[in-house]
Motif scaffolding. Structure first.
Motif, PDB file in Angstrom:
ATOM      1  N   SER A  21       0.809  -1.227   0.000  1.00  0.00           N
ATOM      2  CA  SER A  21       0.000   0.000   0.000  1.00  0.00           C
ATOM      3  C   SER A  21       0.841   1.275   0.000  1.00  0.00           C
ATOM      4  O   SER A  21       1.941   1.330   0.545  1.00  0.00           O
ATOM      5  CB  SER A  21      -0.922   0.020   1.220  1.00  0.00           C
ATOM      6  N   VAL A  22       0.279   2.296  -0.612  1.00  0.00           N
ATOM      7  CA  VAL A  22       0.879   3.633  -0.615  1.00  0.00           C
ATOM      8  C   VAL A  22       0.979   4.167   0.813  1.00  0.00           C
ATOM      9  O   VAL A  22       1.984   4.757   1.210  1.00  0.00           O
ATOM     10  CB  VAL A  22       0.053   4.597  -1.496  1.00  0.00           C
ATOM     11  N   ILE A  23      -0.061   3.940   1.612  1.00  0.00           N
ATOM     12  CA  ILE A  23      -0.057   4.488   2.969  1.00  0.00           C
ATOM     13  C   ILE A  23       1.049   3.854   3.808  1.00  0.00           C
ATOM     14  O   ILE A  23       1.689   4.532   4.620  1.00  0.00           O
ATOM     15  CB  ILE A  23      -1.455   4.316   3.634  1.00  0.00           C
ATOM     16  N   ALA A  24       1.338   2.562   3.584  1.00  0.00           N
ATOM     17  CA  ALA A  24       2.435   1.919   4.321  1.00  0.00           C
ATOM     18  C   ALA A  24       3.783   2.459   3.862  1.00  0.00           C
ATOM     19  O   ALA A  24       4.639   2.814   4.685  1.00  0.00           O
ATOM     20  CB  ALA A  24       2.382   0.407   4.140  1.00  0.00           C
ATOM     21  N   THR A  25       3.998   2.532   2.549  1.00  0.00           N
ATOM     22  CA  THR A  25       5.290   3.003   2.030  1.00  0.00           C
ATOM     23  C   THR A  25       5.543   4.454   2.409  1.00  0.00           C
ATOM     24  O   THR A  25       6.640   4.816   2.867  1.00  0.00           O
ATOM     25  CB  THR A  25       5.342   2.853   0.500  1.00  0.00           C
ATOM     26  N   SER A  26       4.541   5.315   2.222  1.00  0.00           N
ATOM     27  CA  SER A  26       4.740   6.741   2.509  1.00  0.00           C
ATOM     28  C   SER A  26       4.936   6.978   4.001  1.00  0.00           C
ATOM     29  O   SER A  26       5.716   7.859   4.395  1.00  0.00           O
ATOM     30  CB  SER A  26       3.553   7.560   1.977  1.00  0.00           C
ATOM     31  N   THR A  27       4.266   6.193   4.847  1.00  0.00           N
ATOM     32  CA  THR A  27       4.464   6.326   6.300  1.00  0.00           C
ATOM     33  C   THR A  27       5.849   5.836   6.696  1.00  0.00           C
ATOM     34  O   THR A  27       6.543   6.463   7.507  1.00  0.00           O
ATOM     35  CB  THR A  27       3.384   5.540   7.069  1.00  0.00           C
ATOM     36  N   ALA A  28       6.285   4.719   6.119  1.00  0.00           N
ATOM     37  CA  ALA A  28       7.624   4.190   6.419  1.00  0.00           C
ATOM     38  C   ALA A  28       8.706   5.213   6.094  1.00  0.00           C
ATOM     39  O   ALA A  28       9.692   5.344   6.821  1.00  0.00           O
ATOM     40  CB  ALA A  28       7.858   2.897   5.650  1.00  0.00           C
ATOM     41  N   LEU A  29       8.520   5.931   4.993  1.00  0.00           N
ATOM     42  CA  LEU A  29       9.507   6.931   4.579  1.00  0.00           C
ATOM     43  C   LEU A  29       9.618   8.076   5.585  1.00  0.00           C
ATOM     44  O   LEU A  29      10.624   8.785   5.624  1.00  0.00           O
ATOM     45  CB  LEU A  29       9.163   7.480   3.197  1.00  0.00           C
ATOM     46  N   LYS A  30       8.599   8.264   6.402  1.00  0.00           N
ATOM     47  CA  LYS A  30       8.641   9.290   7.452  1.00  0.00           C
ATOM     48  C   LYS A  30       9.285   8.769   8.736  1.00  0.00           C
ATOM     49  O   LYS A  30       9.672   9.560   9.606  1.00  0.00           O
ATOM     50  CB  LYS A  30       7.224   9.773   7.771  1.00  0.00           C
ATOM     51  N   LEU A  31       9.383   7.435   8.842  1.00  0.00           N
ATOM     52  CA  LEU A  31       9.855   6.829  10.096  1.00  0.00           C
ATOM     53  C   LEU A  31      11.260   6.263  10.027  1.00  0.00           C
ATOM     54  O   LEU A  31      11.874   6.012  11.054  1.00  0.00           O
ATOM     55  CB  LEU A  31       8.884   5.703  10.509  1.00  0.00           C
ATOM     56  N   ALA A  32      11.767   6.021   8.815  1.00  0.00           N
ATOM     57  CA  ALA A  32      13.085   5.395   8.650  1.00  0.00           C
ATOM     58  C   ALA A  32      13.902   6.162   7.618  1.00  0.00           C
ATOM     59  O   ALA A  32      13.351   6.842   6.750  1.00  0.00           O
ATOM     60  CB  ALA A  32      12.925   3.936   8.227  1.00  0.00           C
ATOM     61  N   ASP A  33      15.220   6.026   7.704  1.00  0.00           N
ATOM     62  CA  ASP A  33      16.106   6.693   6.747  1.00  0.00           C
ATOM     63  C   ASP A  33      16.176   5.931   5.424  1.00  0.00           C
ATOM     64  O   ASP A  33      16.439   6.520   4.374  1.00  0.00           O
ATOM     65  CB  ASP A  33      17.512   6.819   7.337  1.00  0.00           C
ATOM     66  N   TYR A  34      15.955   4.604   5.490  1.00  0.00           N
ATOM     67  CA  TYR A  34      15.972   3.770   4.283  1.00  0.00           C
ATOM     68  C   TYR A  34      14.769   2.824   4.340  1.00  0.00           C
ATOM     69  O   TYR A  34      14.557   2.143   5.355  1.00  0.00           O
ATOM     70  CB  TYR A  34      17.267   2.954   4.183  1.00  0.00           C
ATOM     71  N   VAL A  35      14.021   2.792   3.262  1.00  0.00           N
ATOM     72  CA  VAL A  35      12.848   1.909   3.179  1.00  0.00           C
ATOM     73  C   VAL A  35      13.041   0.986   1.980  1.00  0.00           C
ATOM     74  O   VAL A  35      13.256   1.448   0.853  1.00  0.00           O
ATOM     75  CB  VAL A  35      11.547   2.716   3.036  1.00  0.00           C
ATOM     76  N   VAL A  36      12.961  -0.318   2.235  1.00  0.00           N
ATOM     77  CA  VAL A  36      13.118  -1.318   1.180  1.00  0.00           C
ATOM     78  C   VAL A  36      11.748  -1.907   0.871  1.00  0.00           C
ATOM     79  O   VAL A  36      11.067  -2.409   1.766  1.00  0.00           O
ATOM     80  CB  VAL A  36      14.086  -2.446   1.598  1.00  0.00           C
ATOM     81  N   THR A  37      11.344  -1.848  -0.395  1.00  0.00           N
ATOM     82  CA  THR A  37      10.059  -2.413  -0.788  1.00  0.00           C
ATOM     83  C   THR A  37      10.259  -3.256  -2.039  1.00  0.00           C
ATOM     84  O   THR A  37      11.354  -3.327  -2.588  1.00  0.00           O
ATOM     85  CB  THR A  37       9.010  -1.305  -1.009  1.00  0.00           C
ATOM     86  N   GLU A  38       9.201  -3.923  -2.486  1.00  0.00           N
ATOM     87  CA  GLU A  38       9.311  -4.780  -3.659  1.00  0.00           C
ATOM     88  C   GLU A  38       8.091  -4.592  -4.550  1.00  0.00           C
ATOM     89  O   GLU A  38       7.074  -4.037  -4.136  1.00  0.00           O
ATOM     90  CB  GLU A  38       9.434  -6.254  -3.255  1.00  0.00           C
ATOM     91  N   ALA A  39       8.206  -5.060  -5.784  1.00  0.00           N
ATOM     92  CA  ALA A  39       7.099  -5.046  -6.733  1.00  0.00           C
ATOM     93  C   ALA A  39       6.929  -6.453  -7.275  1.00  0.00           C
ATOM     94  O   ALA A  39       7.895  -7.202  -7.413  1.00  0.00           O
ATOM     95  CB  ALA A  39       7.374  -4.061  -7.865  1.00  0.00           C
ATOM     96  N   GLY A  40       5.709  -6.806  -7.608  1.00  0.00           N
ATOM     97  CA  GLY A  40       5.398  -8.182  -7.987  1.00  0.00           C
ATOM     98  C   GLY A  40       6.062  -8.650  -9.270  1.00  0.00           C
ATOM     99  O   GLY A  40       6.232  -7.897 -10.216  1.00  0.00           O
ATOM    100  N   PHE A  41       6.417  -9.927  -9.297  1.00  0.00           N
ATOM    101  CA  PHE A  41       6.985 -10.596 -10.463  1.00  0.00           C
ATOM    102  C   PHE A  41       8.273  -9.920 -10.938  1.00  0.00           C
ATOM    103  O   PHE A  41       8.962  -9.267 -10.170  1.00  0.00           O
ATOM    104  CB  PHE A  41       5.952 -10.710 -11.587  1.00  0.00           C
ATOM    105  N   GLY A  42       8.621 -10.099 -12.228  1.00  0.00           N
ATOM    106  CA  GLY A  42       9.862  -9.545 -12.756  1.00  0.00           C
ATOM    107  C   GLY A  42       9.766  -8.039 -12.964  1.00  0.00           C
ATOM    108  O   GLY A  42       8.702  -7.436 -12.847  1.00  0.00           O
TER     109      GLY A  42
END
Length: 558
Positions: free
Chosen positions: A283-304
Motif C-alpha cells: 500500500s501507498v499508505i504503508a510506504t509513505s508512512t515508512a519513509l517518514k519513520l526510517a532513513d531507508y525503506v526497502v520495498t518490492e514489486a510483484g513478479f519480474g
C-alpha cells in the motif's frame, strides 16, 4: 548438509513485543493497535502527525522474469532491510500480504525465507489481521447491493448483460470462474451470468493500496464502474450508494500492519494487489508512512521488473508522488541456466555456458530500469549448488553493462550475508544519481501509452489492437479518463505473451485481447494474452500436506 525449513526457522525466532518494535520507530504505545503480542496496526492519527517529516530513501527490489528455479525477491527484500540495519542504518521494509489461494495451492507464502523472514510467518501467511477478509466482505457487499438494486426495480436501468462487477473469494477455485446467478425462481432475482475472481484481483484491493486516507478511499470506491446501461453509459458504485458502508468495513484494513524480521527489525506488511491484473505493490499508505519513520525503506514489486517494476514506477510512484533512489535486481544462477535452456532437473550441474546464454534476460531488465532514471545493482541470490565460475559469469556480464553484481547469502546468514549489497545501496542512494521519471507522460493517448510499454519494456515489434479496442480507449478519453496510466496484464514468465519463451526474445507482437477500466483505482487494465483472475489448484495442492501436529503446531505450510 540439511537445512531447516522456513517454518522451523520462524518458530525459533526470538521475537520482541511489538511495542518495542514500535518504540524503535517512535510510535507511542497508544497509537499501536495490537493483534496479539507480535503484530499491530498503526493508528491514522499517528500517520497524520508525521506527514511534515522529511522522507527517507526508497529502495525497490525487483527481479528477472520468474522461473520454477526460484529467484527470492521477498527474501532479498527482507535480507536487505536486515543488512542495512546491520551496517548501522535506520531501515525498515514494506512488503505485501499473502493470499490464501497461493498458500494452499503451489506458490507458497510471502514472508521471505531461510534466515531472511518476517514473523510471525504462520499468521502472515494465513488470516493475519483480517485485511483480506475485510476486502472480500466489502467487495461482496457491493455485489449483493448491485443485485438487490436490480431486484427492487433497477432504478439505475442497469443492463443485466453488462454488469461488470464480479464476485471474489480468497481461494484458488476454478469452478467459480463462470457461474449462473439468481436461479430458483422469482424470489431469487433475475438470472444472469457472473463469476468469481480471487480477492487480490478485486479493484477494492487496488484502491486500498493506492488510497492516501479514508476520505480518498471512499471517493475512489464511489468512482468504481460496476455496470453499464443499455446506452452503454456507466453505472458507478456511488449510484448504488455502497461506498459509505464499504468504507466502514475497510476502516481498520486501511491501517498498515507492523511486524518484525527475524533480526527484530521493523516491517510494514500491508495490502497485496494481483501483480498481473493490478499494480502488484504494497500500500501507498504503508510506504509513505515508512519513509517518514526510517532513513531507508526497502520495498518490492510483484513478479519480474518488466511487469512489477514498470507498474511500481508508472502507477504507484506516479500516483503517490514517490521518488525511488535505487533499484536492486534479483537474479539467481539457477534461473540464468533455465533461461539458457537447462531443464529444472539438471540445474545442480555446473554449466557456465548456459548461465551466459541466459544472462540476456537479466540484461534487458537492467536496461529497462535505466529508462526510469534510477540507478541499479544486481543482487545474486546464492544457492548452495552455485559454482564460483557460474557466479563470476553473471558478475562479468553485469560489469559489461556498467552495473555491479554482488553475491548475497542472506538466506543462509541473514543480514550479515548481504552487507556488501547494503553498502552499495547506500552508496547509490547518497550519490544523487537518481532522477526518477515515469516511462510516459499523462497527456499521451491511451493507445500510445500501451505501445510505449510494449515496445520500450517488452521490446515487441508491434502491438495488435483491433478497432473495437481502439474505439473503447477513445471513448474513455472522451469521458475524461485519458490521463490514467495503463496496467498491462500478461504472463509474468516472459517478455512476450507466451510463457514458454524465456530469455530475451525478439521479433514478436503483443496482442491486446481486452481493455478494462479501473476508474476507482485510477488505471486502465490492458489484457494481453491469456490471464487468469481466478487461479486453480494444482493436481497435488499444498493443502494436502498442511495439518496440525500433536503439539498443535502447523506443519507443511513451508
Amino acid at each position: 548438509m540439511a537445512f531447516k525449513s522456513d517454518i522451523e526457522i520462524a518458530r525459533e525466532a526470538n521475537k520482541k513485543p511489538i511495542q518495542e518494535i514500535g518504540d524503535r520507530l517512535g510510535i507511542p504505545t497508544e497509537h499501536l493497535l495490537p493483534y496479539g503480542h507480535d503484530k499491530a496496526k498503526i493508528s491514522q492519527p499517528f500517520i497524520d502527525s508525521v506527514q511534515d517529516r522529511k522522507d527517507g530513501k526508497l529502495i525497490l527490489v525487483t527481479a528477472i522474469n520468474p522461473t520454477p528455479a526460484g529467484e527470492g525477491k521477498t527474501t532479498t527484500t527482507v535480507g536487505l532491510g536486515d543488512g542495512l540495519n546491520k551496517i548501522g542504518k535506520n531501515a525498515m521494509i514494506c512488503i505485501r500480504e499473502a493470499s490464501l489461494g497461493p498458500n494452499f495451492g503451489m506458490k507458497g507464502g510471502a514472508a521471505g525465507g531461510g534466515k531472511a523472514q518476517v514473523v510471525p510467518m504462520e499468521d502472515m501467511n494465513l488470516h493475519f489481521t483480517g485485511d483480506f477478509h475485510a476486502i472480500t466482505s466489502a467487495h461482496s457487499l457491493l455485489s449483493a447491493m448491485i443485485d438487490n438494486h436490480i431486484y427492487w426495480g433497477n432504478e439505475c436501468d442497469i443492463d443485466l448483460r453488462r454488469v461488470a462487477w464480479r464476485r471474489v473469494v480468497d481461494m484458488n477455485d476454478r469452478a467459480l470462474r463462470n457461474v449462473a446467478l439468481s436461479l430458483g425462481g422469482v424470489a431469487n432475482g433475475f438470472p444472469r451470468e457472473g463469476g468469481f475472481d480471487i480477492t487480490v484481483a478485486s479493484e477494492v484491493m487496488a484502491i486500498l493500496c493506492l488510497a492516501k486516507n479514508l476520505k480518498d478511499l471512499e471517493q475512489r470506491l464511489g468512482d468504481m464502474i460496476v455496470a453499464y446501461r443499455r446506452d452503454k453509459s456507466p453505472v458507478f458504485c456511488r449510484d448504488i450508494k455502497a461506498e459509505g458502508a464499504m468504507t466502514v468495513l475497510l476502516k481498520d484494513a486501511m491501517q498498515p500492519n507492523l511486524v518484525q524480521t527475524l533480526e527484530n527489525n521493523p516491517a510494514f506488511v500491508h495490502g497485496g494487489p494481483f501483480a498481473n491484473i493490478a499494480h502488484g505493490c504494497n500500500s501507498v499508505i504503508a510506504t509513505s508512512t515508512a519513509l517518514k519513520l526510517a532513513d531507508y525503506v526497502v520495498t518490492e514489486a510483484g513478479f519480474g521488473a518488466d511487469l512489477g517494476a514498470e507498474k511500481f514506477m508508472d502507477i504507484k510512484c506516479r500516483k503517490a508522488g514517490l521518488r525511488p533512489d535505487a533499484v536492486v535486481i534479483v537474479a539467481t544462477v539457477r534461473a540464468m541456466k533455465m533461461n539458457g535452456g537447462v531443464a529444472k532437473a539438471d540445474l545442480g550441474a555446473e554449466n557456465v555456458q548456459a548461465v551466459k546464454d541466459g544472462c540476456p534476460n537479466l540484461g534487458r531488465h537492467i536496461e529497462n530500469m535505466k529508462k526510469f532514471g534510477v540507478p541499479a545493482v544486481v543482487g545474486i541470490n546464492h544457492f548452495v549448488t552455485d559454482t564460483d565460475a557460474e557466479v563470476q559469469a553473471v558478475m562479468d556480464f553485469c560489469a559489461s553493462l556498467g552495473v555491479e553484481a554482488i553475491l548475497n547469502k542472506h538466506w543462509e546468514f541473514g543480514g550479515e550475508g548481504i552487507t556488501e549489497t547494503a553498502k552499495k545501496v547506500v552508496e547509490l542512494c547518497e550519490s544523487g544519481e537518481a532522477d526518477y521519471h515515469p516511462l510516459y507522460g499523462d497527456d499521451m493517448s491511451l493507445a500510445d501509452k500501451i505501445e510505449t510499454v510494449c515496445k520500450e519494456i517488452y521490446r515487441a515489434d508491434s502491438v495488435v489492437m483491433d478497432n473495437k479496442i481502439r474505439a473503447q480507449l477513445k471513448d474513455w478519453e472522451d469521458q475524461g479518463y485519458g490521463h490514467l496510466p495503463v496496467c498491462l496484464a500478461k504472463t509474468q514468465y516472459s517478455f512476450t505473451t507466451d510463457p514458454t519463451m524465456r530469455g530475451a526474445p525478439t521479433g514478436f507482437d503483443i496482442p491486446v485481447r481486452e481493455v478494462r477500466i479501473s476508474a476507482g483505482a485510477g488505471f486502465i487494465v490492458v489484457v494481453c494474452g491469456e490471464i487468469m483472475t481466478m487461479p486453480g489448484l494444482p493436481r497435488t495442492p499444498a493443502a494436502e500436506s498442511i495439518h496440525l501436529n500433536e503439539d498443535g503446531l502447523i506443519e507443511g505450510l513451508f
